[in-house]
Design an enzyme around this catalytic site. Sequence first.
Site, PDB file in Angstrom:
ATOM      1  CG  HIS A  86      48.413  38.170  41.162  1.00  0.00           C
ATOM      2  ND1 HIS A  86      47.729  38.508  42.314  1.00  0.00           N
ATOM      3  CD2 HIS A  86      49.616  37.701  41.558  1.00  0.00           C
ATOM      4  CE1 HIS A  86      48.491  38.226  43.362  1.00  0.00           C
ATOM      5  NE2 HIS A  86      49.639  37.739  42.933  1.00  0.00           N
ATOM      6  CB  SER A  87      51.638  40.962  41.136  1.00  0.00           C
ATOM      7  OG  SER A  87      52.729  41.550  41.792  1.00  0.00           O
ATOM      8  CG  LEU A  88      54.175  43.660  35.898  1.00  0.00           C
ATOM      9  CD1 LEU A  88      54.512  45.123  36.152  1.00  0.00           C
ATOM     10  CD2 LEU A  88      55.380  42.929  35.293  1.00  0.00           C
ATOM     11  N   GLY A 127      48.205  43.431  37.227  1.00  0.00           N
ATOM     12  CA  GLY A 127      47.140  44.360  37.558  1.00  0.00           C
ATOM     13  C   GLY A 127      47.350  45.725  36.945  1.00  0.00           C
ATOM     14  CB  SER A 161      44.518  40.019  41.877  1.00  0.00           C
ATOM     15  OG  SER A 161      45.044  39.061  42.778  1.00  0.00           O
TER      16      SER A 161
END
Length: 257
Positions: free
Chosen positions: A88-90, A92, A115
């Site tokens: 998720h975010s970083l 990803g 994500s």
Amino acid sequence: MSRRWLIGPRRPQARAVLVALPHAGGSAGVYRSWQSWFGDAVEVLAVQYPGHSSRFSEPLPTDCRSLAGDITATLLPVLGRPLTLFGHSLGGIIAFEVAAALEQNGTPAARLIVSGSPPPDAPCRDPTRSNQTDDEIVTALRGMGGPNTALDDPELRQLLLPVLRSDLRMGESYRPASVAPLATPIAAFGGDADTLAPPGEMARWRGFTTDVFDHLTFPGGHFYLHDVSAGDVTTRLAAMLSAPAPAPRAGDLHAAD
């Protein structure tokens, strides 16, 4: 397998493994409830980055690709089963680099799920710049629905913000070694109201795989997976992990809005 890196109850008989990588400033604890969603069918292992939570005494990572290399080496003992990467975010972007490293090693992941994370060629992954004041960073996180209520405690904030700021710098300095598409199937998850990684930006992940691509959009903002969408997210994940990756077809795109 290092228990410093991979947090979660061991399920050696599980037929599949889900490795989950947290967002900037996050820890393995953000995925602590996920094992209960999958039971014994899937082993859920959350990555604990150095310098975070239980590893607070270790130096913080400064380079996404170097961190991905360390994670890849740690995953070697679980590569005998189908492995799905979720970031998720970083997380990803780091998961993308891990997927690339696994391919180079000849041990590709079954799939990569990114994500709330813009593609590797995006100019910036987070509006909360590392050189902002503490209050500005906290305000930006709250505006995105950040899940870390510990930032409301002044003492805990002083411990957590240096970790978050370091992760933000790591994300800002990230440059992919290559933007060539992977051979690994990719699914892009995101919130329909996410201003950091809007649906149109998440759809661009289609160009980063030569295999099947799925694009799923859920109600919510940047941290959609920590709110009312959590059950929907894990339900979709369970469905993906219960079936083998489909054979690639040119131009494949499945969107769920």
